[in-house]
Structures are given as structure tokens and as C-alpha cells.
Design a protein around this motif. Sequence first.
Motif, mmCIF file in Angstrom:
data_model
loop_
_atom_site.group_PDB
_atom_site.id
_atom_site.type_symbol
_atom_site.label_atom_id
_atom_site.label_comp_id
_atom_site.label_asym_id
_atom_site.label_seq_id
_atom_site.Cartn_x
_atom_site.Cartn_y
_atom_site.Cartn_z
ATOM 1 N N THR A 1 -29.047 -57.410 0.711
ATOM 2 C CA THR A 1 -28.140 -57.521 -0.429
ATOM 3 C C THR A 1 -27.986 -58.962 -0.897
ATOM 4 O O THR A 1 -27.879 -59.892 -0.108
ATOM 5 C CB THR A 1 -26.744 -56.977 -0.067
ATOM 6 O OG1 THR A 1 -26.232 -57.693 1.057
ATOM 7 C CG2 THR A 1 -26.813 -55.500 0.266
ATOM 8 N N SER A 2 -27.986 -59.127 -2.226
ATOM 9 C CA SER A 2 -27.631 -60.380 -2.885
ATOM 10 C C SER A 2 -26.614 -60.023 -3.963
ATOM 11 O O SER A 2 -26.972 -59.457 -5.004
ATOM 12 C CB SER A 2 -28.858 -61.052 -3.513
ATOM 13 O OG SER A 2 -29.754 -61.516 -2.521
ATOM 14 N N VAL A 3 -25.344 -60.316 -3.715
ATOM 15 C CA VAL A 3 -24.258 -59.891 -4.589
ATOM 16 C C VAL A 3 -23.811 -61.058 -5.468
ATOM 17 O O VAL A 3 -23.566 -62.163 -4.979
ATOM 18 C CB VAL A 3 -23.049 -59.388 -3.768
ATOM 19 C CG1 VAL A 3 -21.962 -58.846 -4.698
ATOM 20 C CG2 VAL A 3 -23.481 -58.325 -2.766
ATOM 21 N N GLY A 4 -23.698 -60.796 -6.773
ATOM 22 C CA GLY A 4 -23.174 -61.778 -7.708
ATOM 23 C C GLY A 4 -22.052 -61.185 -8.527
ATOM 24 O O GLY A 4 -21.903 -59.958 -8.596
ATOM 25 N N GLY A 5 -21.259 -62.043 -9.164
ATOM 26 C CA GLY A 5 -20.215 -61.542 -10.047
ATOM 27 C C GLY A 5 -20.799 -60.802 -11.234
ATOM 28 O O GLY A 5 -20.198 -59.870 -11.763
ATOM 29 N N THR A 6 -21.992 -61.228 -11.667
ATOM 30 C CA THR A 6 -22.752 -60.566 -12.721
ATOM 31 C C THR A 6 -24.191 -60.448 -12.233
ATOM 32 O O THR A 6 -24.592 -61.076 -11.245
ATOM 33 C CB THR A 6 -22.734 -61.382 -14.022
ATOM 34 O OG1 THR A 6 -23.394 -62.634 -13.794
ATOM 35 C CG2 THR A 6 -21.297 -61.635 -14.492
ATOM 36 N N GLU A 7 -24.980 -59.672 -12.954
ATOM 37 C CA GLU A 7 -26.390 -59.552 -12.597
ATOM 38 C C GLU A 7 -27.077 -60.916 -12.683
ATOM 39 O O GLU A 7 -27.884 -61.278 -11.813
ATOM 40 C CB GLU A 7 -27.085 -58.564 -13.525
ATOM 41 C CG GLU A 7 -28.573 -58.380 -13.193
ATOM 42 C CD GLU A 7 -29.250 -57.407 -14.130
ATOM 43 O OE1 GLU A 7 -30.336 -56.897 -13.761
ATOM 44 O OE2 GLU A 7 -28.715 -57.143 -15.232
ATOM 45 N N VAL B 1 -30.225 -56.603 -5.643
ATOM 46 C CA VAL B 1 -29.772 -57.845 -6.268
ATOM 47 C C VAL B 1 -29.019 -57.471 -7.537
ATOM 48 O O VAL B 1 -29.597 -56.864 -8.445
ATOM 49 C CB VAL B 1 -30.956 -58.771 -6.610
ATOM 50 C CG1 VAL B 1 -30.454 -60.074 -7.221
ATOM 51 C CG2 VAL B 1 -31.801 -59.054 -5.369
ATOM 52 N N GLY B 2 -27.736 -57.811 -7.604
ATOM 53 C CA GLY B 2 -26.988 -57.446 -8.801
ATOM 54 C C GLY B 2 -25.501 -57.626 -8.625
ATOM 55 O O GLY B 2 -25.024 -58.181 -7.627
ATOM 56 N N ASP B 3 -24.753 -57.125 -9.618
ATOM 57 C CA ASP B 3 -23.300 -57.180 -9.520
ATOM 58 C C ASP B 3 -22.818 -56.000 -8.667
ATOM 59 O O ASP B 3 -23.614 -55.120 -8.304
ATOM 60 C CB ASP B 3 -22.670 -57.186 -10.919
ATOM 61 C CG ASP B 3 -22.925 -55.915 -11.714
ATOM 62 O OD1 ASP B 3 -23.006 -54.823 -11.103
ATOM 63 O OD2 ASP B 3 -23.038 -55.999 -12.950
ATOM 64 N N PRO B 4 -21.541 -55.966 -8.311
ATOM 65 C CA PRO B 4 -21.058 -54.905 -7.419
ATOM 66 C C PRO B 4 -21.332 -53.496 -7.921
ATOM 67 O O PRO B 4 -21.689 -52.609 -7.121
ATOM 68 C CB PRO B 4 -19.550 -55.190 -7.336
ATOM 69 C CG PRO B 4 -19.447 -56.676 -7.521
ATOM 70 C CD PRO B 4 -20.502 -57.006 -8.542
ATOM 71 N N GLU B 5 -21.175 -53.246 -9.221
ATOM 72 C CA GLU B 5 -21.431 -51.915 -9.758
ATOM 73 C C GLU B 5 -22.897 -51.528 -9.590
ATOM 74 O O GLU B 5 -23.223 -50.387 -9.249
ATOM 75 C CB GLU B 5 -21.035 -51.863 -11.239
ATOM 76 C CG GLU B 5 -19.550 -52.036 -11.503
ATOM 77 C CD GLU B 5 -18.742 -50.783 -11.206
ATOM 78 O OE1 GLU B 5 -19.354 -49.703 -11.036
ATOM 79 O OE2 GLU B 5 -17.496 -50.901 -11.141
ATOM 80 N N GLN B 6 -23.809 -52.475 -9.833
ATOM 81 C CA GLN B 6 -25.233 -52.177 -9.719
ATOM 82 C C GLN B 6 -25.626 -51.867 -8.278
ATOM 83 O O GLN B 6 -26.419 -50.950 -8.022
ATOM 84 C CB GLN B 6 -26.056 -53.356 -10.246
ATOM 85 C CG GLN B 6 -25.953 -53.545 -11.754
ATOM 86 C CD GLN B 6 -26.612 -54.842 -12.201
ATOM 87 O OE1 GLN B 6 -26.389 -55.901 -11.612
ATOM 88 N NE2 GLN B 6 -27.413 -54.759 -13.249
ATOM 89 N N ILE B 7 -25.088 -52.624 -7.331
ATOM 90 C CA ILE B 7 -25.418 -52.369 -5.922
ATOM 91 C C ILE B 7 -24.814 -51.044 -5.478
ATOM 92 O O ILE B 7 -25.449 -50.269 -4.751
ATOM 93 C CB ILE B 7 -24.960 -53.549 -5.050
ATOM 94 C CG1 ILE B 7 -25.814 -54.780 -5.397
ATOM 95 C CG2 ILE B 7 -25.058 -53.215 -3.567
ATOM 96 C CD1 ILE B 7 -25.459 -56.036 -4.671
ATOM 97 N N ALA B 8 -23.596 -50.736 -5.940
ATOM 98 C CA ALA B 8 -22.999 -49.436 -5.637
ATOM 99 C C ALA B 8 -23.823 -48.304 -6.254
ATOM 100 O O ALA B 8 -23.972 -47.236 -5.643
ATOM 101 C CB ALA B 8 -21.560 -49.393 -6.147
ATOM 102 N N ASP B 9 -24.375 -48.533 -7.454
ATOM 103 C CA ASP B 9 -25.235 -47.529 -8.083
ATOM 104 C C ASP B 9 -26.423 -47.197 -7.195
ATOM 105 O O ASP B 9 -26.779 -46.024 -7.003
ATOM 106 C CB ASP B 9 -25.753 -48.032 -9.437
ATOM 107 C CG ASP B 9 -24.692 -48.030 -10.524
ATOM 108 O OD1 ASP B 9 -23.617 -47.421 -10.317
ATOM 109 O OD2 ASP B 9 -24.935 -48.657 -11.578
ATOM 110 N N LEU B 10 -27.072 -48.235 -6.669
ATOM 111 C CA LEU B 10 -28.244 -48.016 -5.816
ATOM 112 C C LEU B 10 -27.861 -47.216 -4.570
ATOM 113 O O LEU B 10 -28.532 -46.236 -4.212
ATOM 114 C CB LEU B 10 -28.859 -49.358 -5.421
ATOM 115 C CG LEU B 10 -30.151 -49.327 -4.589
ATOM 116 C CD1 LEU B 10 -30.995 -50.564 -4.861
ATOM 117 C CD2 LEU B 10 -29.860 -49.228 -3.086
#
Length: 446
Positions: A276-282, A366-375
Amino acid sequence: MSSDLGGRELHLSVHPVAAGHHPGAWRWPGADPLAFSRIEGYLEVAQVAERGRLDSIFLADVPGLHADIDDYPQLNGLEPTLILTAMAVVTERIGLVGTASTTFNEPFNIARRFRALDLISHGRAGWNAVTTSGPRVAGNFVADEPSSRARYAKAEEFVAIVLDLWRSWAPDALAADVASGLYADMSRIRPIDHHGEFFSVRGPLSLPPSEQGYPVLYHAGVSDDVRTLTARTGEAMFTAVVDIDTARAELDVVRSRAVAFGRPADAVRFLPGLVTSVGGTEREALERRQALDELSGTRGAVRGLAAQLGLNPDDLELDRPVPPALRGRLHAVRGHARPAARRALEGQTVRDIIRRGGGGGHVVAVGDPEQIADLIQTWFTAGVVDGFTLMPDVTFDGLPAFVDHVVPVLRRRGLFRSEYRGRTLREHYGLPIPDVATRRPLAKAL
């Protein structure tokens, strides 16, 4: 995204190594470059993970310096059960899973060590039973490295002995009755009297069962031998898969073999790795990843990729593809290196292969929290995983970012717990307490 769980519960473990899973993590601002040899960072990891109500902490282990560390630190240094014992003191609920080799240990010592961890933690322990390969590690124990066939034959007997030892005490064997003077009923503590191809172990174990009976049994890897061993005895599996189709195929094999061994199809919790690489935005997440790539030591990365592919690092150039004359060897590559071999066969440059995960073979988010939760939700609702083993790019800030920003999204979607429902690792994973009252002669059946 809406969720349709059908009664299933998402499980999340975390696999912390040194400064992080990205090769550039040890140079990241704020990271401790000596993290692999210091306990303080591990204790912080445990407390952050428990704050997020994660199921467990998973510690890998390689008993030796398995690669040069001139531009990349050792991934692990401290022995896992020592780390986990310290973690048990500063946490209350989170599971504690440690790796120990079946190739270079003795069954009684491992059974005793993990039973002790299970008692110290009040039923939160797990043992990841792995075979160990590689000349650098083997040379610390034996003159000649055992073959893969010998290692797995030994592993089957080893695991069966440990399970027999864990079952050698009935739950009611320990009376400790001060009034009557009866301390233990020795008819309920029985030797296992095992005599096999690799080991002779009389038993019984010297410690009673814990609140969960005995530790959760893990296996890790991607080989067919690992699948069989997991299907026969495993309760959780850490593996590497790169896409949903691969995960589905892997899970189907393990489940069908479990049924063939007389076990339920859902006996094993399937928890592949997720980097995981988490950012505030993508954009922030992509910039973080790019900055880590720039901090990576290329020499060590090339060496690591070459080792995975069975090639000489001197034959690889960073900004060129693997030479065509060498690609024929890559068709035979198996295990964690398969994704890297496929990219090399496609003609990608060595740099691109390394940046896309090298030979690790794990999913990268790699993405924002919503994108990682989507995956996570996509894979989980597809029914191909029971959850993931998180592998933060940088441990000290990557894990808190996941816990504080991705976990709340998963909770809002009804995917992940807000509080622990029990105290033991078996309760977290929804696994039954094993029957230790009647010892089954597993070691003799294999």
C-alpha cells in the motif's frame, strides 16, 4: 461501491518489515534506517494496528543474512517470537503470527516456543510454518542445501508432530487443586511417541493449552507443495497473487484439496499480500511512490531481481530489457518471481520491472483512501480472498495512514469491524477452537 457480503467478514493482517516494503523506505524522511534491529518501532506498529482493530500482525523470518545489504537494509533481524512476546505486553487483542522454519529447527522447540507465546498473549498466537531455501541460509546449518522435495517431506512430518504435541494435553489436565493436592491428571497428559523418517519425539509438551486451544497454523508461499501443505493442515495462508483470476485459481486449488483431505472448503483464511501507498489524493499517492522510487538503491534492486529470475546481475542493464538470449530461461520461473518473469518476457526494461514490484508478485495499491478501499472491496466481494496482509510502503507513516484513513472507509461500507468481537486470534478469524481432548495421530497419518 455497495457491499454484498453474504455473512462474510473481511480480515486484515499487517506484515511490517524494517523501514517498509519499498526498497527506498529506509531513506524516507522520518523513517528509522536501523528499524530492522530495534524493538521500539515494532511496538509502535503493534499499537497502531490494534487501534485499527486489525486481525493480526504477521512477521516473516529468514535465519541469516540472505542478501548483500550495501544499499538496502536487512528485512528482518530480530527473531519473530521475541518481537511478538514484547508486542503481547503492549497490546490486548491483536493476533501475533510469527514465522519459524521447518527445515532448520526441531519440532519440540517450535511447539514449546509458540505454545509459550500463545499462553503469554492469552490465545493470540499463530505459527507460520515455512520451509527455508537458499545457499546463504542453508550454509548456516548444513553443508548441502536440501532439495525441495526433501524440505517439504520434512515439513509435513514436522507440522504433524507440532500439532500432536499441542494436542498432548487435554483441556482439563491441569487441576491445580490446592485443597485436594492434585496438581495435574497425568492420564490426561500423554506422550506422542513419534518415530518417523526425520524425527523421533516422545513428548508430551511441557505446557497446557491456551484460551484458543493452540496457535493458528499458517503457511506461506506460492508453490504447489505449499498449496498441498496448506490444504492438509493450514488455517490461514499468506501468498502472492497479482490479479483476481490468479487469486481465484489459487483459492480453488487450496479449497478443493482441503475437501479431498476431509476438511471443510472454508477451513483456510486466504490472505494474500497487498503493498500500500496511501495519499490524501491519487496525485499525492503517485508522487509518494515516485519519490520512493528515486530513493531506491538501483544496484541492490537489480541484484534482487536477478536472483529472483536466476540470472547474473552483470548481464542486466537498468534501462534495457533482459537480453533476448536469456529470456528462454524465464519460462521455467515459478513462485513469487512469475510476474517479473512475465514482464521480462514482454520486453519491459529492468527499471520498469523493478518499479512494478520486481519479483515480489504482490498486488500494489497506490491511491487515496477511497481508491484503496475500492480495490479491497472488489477483491473481497468477488469471493477470491478472505482479506489481505497489508505491506505498507513505509512502515512508520504508511500503516497509520491506512489505519486512520482507509479503515474508516471500509467501516462506512460495512466491510470491516469497529470493535473486536473476541480476544483470541481464532475468534478474530472465525476459526473453531480445536479439539485437543482427543489426540489424532496426524504425524503417523502423513
